[in-house]
Motif scaffolding. Structure first.
Motif, PDB file in Angstrom:
ATOM      1  N   PHE A 143      12.927 -15.648   9.915  1.00  0.00           N
ATOM      2  CA  PHE A 143      13.927 -14.784   9.280  1.00  0.00           C
ATOM      3  C   PHE A 143      15.307 -15.397   9.459  1.00  0.00           C
ATOM      4  N   MET A 144      16.084 -15.437   8.371  1.00  0.00           N
ATOM      5  CA  MET A 144      17.458 -15.931   8.453  1.00  0.00           C
ATOM      6  C   MET A 144      18.353 -14.821   8.967  1.00  0.00           C
ATOM      7  N   ARG A 145      18.893 -14.964  10.168  1.00  0.00           N
ATOM      8  CA  ARG A 145      19.828 -13.980  10.686  1.00  0.00           C
ATOM      9  C   ARG A 145      21.107 -14.008   9.851  1.00  0.00           C
ATOM     10  N   GLY A 146      21.728 -12.859   9.722  1.00  0.00           N
ATOM     11  CA  GLY A 146      22.970 -12.805   8.966  1.00  0.00           C
ATOM     12  C   GLY A 146      22.950 -11.693   7.943  1.00  0.00           C
ATOM     13  N   GLY A 147      22.346 -10.576   8.289  1.00  0.00           N
ATOM     14  CA  GLY A 147      22.413  -9.418   7.416  1.00  0.00           C
ATOM     15  C   GLY A 147      21.198  -9.240   6.548  1.00  0.00           C
ATOM     16  N   GLY A 148      20.225  -8.467   7.019  1.00  0.00           N
ATOM     17  CA  GLY A 148      19.100  -8.097   6.184  1.00  0.00           C
ATOM     18  C   GLY A 148      19.457  -6.815   5.461  1.00  0.00           C
ATOM     19  N   TYR A 149      19.832  -6.902   4.185  1.00  0.00           N
ATOM     20  CA  TYR A 149      20.404  -5.758   3.490  1.00  0.00           C
ATOM     21  C   TYR A 149      19.368  -4.836   2.856  1.00  0.00           C
ATOM     22  N   ASN A 150      18.381  -5.403   2.177  1.00  0.00           N
ATOM     23  CA  ASN A 150      17.478  -4.580   1.376  1.00  0.00           C
ATOM     24  C   ASN A 150      16.082  -5.175   1.377  1.00  0.00           C
ATOM     25  N   LEU A 151      15.064  -4.298   1.440  1.00  0.00           N
ATOM     26  CA  LEU A 151      13.664  -4.705   1.411  1.00  0.00           C
ATOM     27  C   LEU A 151      13.007  -4.168   0.151  1.00  0.00           C
ATOM     28  N   LEU A 152      12.115  -4.951  -0.430  1.00  0.00           N
ATOM     29  CA  LEU A 152      11.418  -4.551  -1.649  1.00  0.00           C
ATOM     30  C   LEU A 152      10.006  -5.105  -1.617  1.00  0.00           C
ATOM     31  N   GLU A 153       9.012  -4.204  -1.797  1.00  0.00           N
ATOM     32  CA  GLU A 153       7.628  -4.648  -1.925  1.00  0.00           C
ATOM     33  C   GLU A 153       7.292  -4.811  -3.402  1.00  0.00           C
ATOM     34  N   LEU A 154       6.773  -5.968  -3.764  1.00  0.00           N
ATOM     35  CA  LEU A 154       6.393  -6.254  -5.139  1.00  0.00           C
ATOM     36  C   LEU A 154       4.970  -5.761  -5.406  1.00  0.00           C
ATOM     37  N   PRO A 155       4.580  -5.637  -6.680  1.00  0.00           N
ATOM     38  CA  PRO A 155       3.236  -5.144  -7.007  1.00  0.00           C
ATOM     39  C   PRO A 155       2.105  -5.957  -6.382  1.00  0.00           C
ATOM     40  N   ASP A 156       2.337  -7.247  -6.117  1.00  0.00           N
ATOM     41  CA  ASP A 156       1.281  -8.075  -5.542  1.00  0.00           C
ATOM     42  C   ASP A 156       1.210  -7.972  -4.018  1.00  0.00           C
ATOM     43  N   GLY A 157       2.048  -7.099  -3.423  1.00  0.00           N
ATOM     44  CA  GLY A 157       2.019  -6.895  -1.987  1.00  0.00           C
ATOM     45  C   GLY A 157       2.968  -7.771  -1.198  1.00  0.00           C
TER      46      GLY A 157
END
Length: 376
Positions: A143-157
């Motif tokens: 994981f790149m440190r420096g602000g994890g703003y938003n998470l999104l799960e795509l249809p393929d998982g």
């Protein structure tokens, strides 16, 4: 404290308010405000009991500013400023902390939470990043440190995470793609996957789109869409784009329509949009909560109702909105709020006015016919 029984049913489980106060008197005024006098703490006014506010005493943690919410079955998960991720059991408006859930080692503010279809909790900026829902097992992918703003799960998982330098894509906890390697390194605050399989990225420099990992501006000719984008939703065949300082842009078949303070939105700074259903959209801002009733496909006919502190919210800063077990839950800078969207309403009763003084040029006059007010 103070106990409230729904529908006057003394056998039902009550809601408890002000648990550390000795309440001596209750009154309701003509505008619907509730007033509580206490023996040691003074007098309190509650504009609406439709909003349930959960204090630090109820949450059992020194939690103030709540940043993100997520829910699964009877549990509500939340993250707060520099405090960590916590889980609570919910039963209607009642809430009880799950002491068995432990996510330790928060490095900085976790700005988003995601529970995937495989029932894992993702919490960027925490020590291990990915957890089972009981917190007993953790996974730590790159994981790149420096602000994890938003998470999104795509249809393929697979899961996308936006951050300071674009976004990452994960498959089975493994990092398989970094947008910075594809020449996209914009600070990205929000992600959205459209029904026609286009990935949209809301960045500090505007709205971008990606198709087969090729990135381009959504509309380079629209100045508002080239400003900072905060959130994206899709409803009634229209794309809604929330901005940091310019309200909402609705992309329709007939062109763009703009919602802002001038035509009823509570603030031009949009922090979060939530689609309750195709006819009801809630917008969290820095100045309160807006409810947009979609009457028909024409955005000009939308009806907007605004709620602020004086309507019962503990804070005007709304950071996140979710629906859980029939209630809407708000993450605010002053704690957690829940309410039933079907029962909430604005009081349209005009207040009773009592004029005590009339001043002209700073001078009190007893009658408007007093000629001495014109001497200067």
């Amino acid at each position: 404290g103070l106990y409230m029984y729904s529908n006057s049913d003394i056998q039902s489980k009550p809601l408890r308010f002000m648990p550390n106060s000795s309440v001596s008197k209750i009154a309701q005024d003509v505008e619907g405000n509730y007033w509580f006098s206490t023996t040691k703490g003074g007098v309190f006014c509650v504009p609406s009991i439709k909003f349930s506010y959960y204090s630090e005493d109820v949450l059992k943690n020194d939690i103030n500013g709540i940043l993100a919410l997520e829910a699964f079955e009877d549990q509500l998960f939340l993250t707060s400023e520099n405090m960590g991720v916590f889980a609570y059991y919910t039963d209607g408006n009642n809430i009880e902390i799950n002491d068995d859930f432990k996510v330790q080692g928060i490095i900085s503010n976790t700005l988003d939470l995601l529970i995937t279809s495989e029932k894992y909790l993702w919490a960027p900026e925490s020590k291990s990043f990915i957890y089972t829902l009981d917190g007993s097992k953790a996974y730590t992918p790159p994981f790149m440190r420096g602000g994890g703003y938003n998470l999104l799960e795509l249809p393929d998982g697979s899961v996308l995470l936006s951050h300071m330098k674009g976004y990452n894509r994960y498959v089975d906890f493994n990092l398989v793609y970094r947008s910075v390697e594809g020449s996209f390194s914009k600070q990205t605050f929000t992600l959205y996957y459209t029904p026609d399989s286009t990935l949209l990225m809301g960045t500090i420099e505007g709205l971008y789109k990606s198709s087969n990992q090729a990135h381009s501006k959504y509309d380079s000719s629209n100045s508002i869409l080239n400003s900072r984008i905060s959130d994206i939703i899709h409803t009634n065949e229209n794309l809604w784009i929330g901005t940091f300082d310019n309200g909402i842009v609705i992309d329709t078949d007939n062109g763009y329509y703009y919602l802002n303070e001038q035509n009823g939105l509570v603030s031009d700074r949009v922090k979060k949009m939530f689609t309750e259903d195709k006819n009801n959209i809630w917008v969290g801002t820095n100045k309160g909560l807006s409810h947009i009733k979609v009457v028909d496909p024409n955005p000009e006919n939308n009806k907007i109702t605004n709620y602020r502190i004086w309507d019962g919210l503990p804070s005007n800063e709304i950071n996140d909105i979710i629906k859980h077990n029939g209630l809407l839950w708000l993450a605010t800078d002053k704690g957690l709020v829940s309410f039933d969207p079907r029962s909430i309403s604005k009081s349209m009763l005009p207040p009773l006015l009592n004029f005590e003084d009339v001043l002209v040029n700073g001078n009190k006059v007893s009658t408007i016919r007093d000629s001495s007010i014109y001497d200067n």
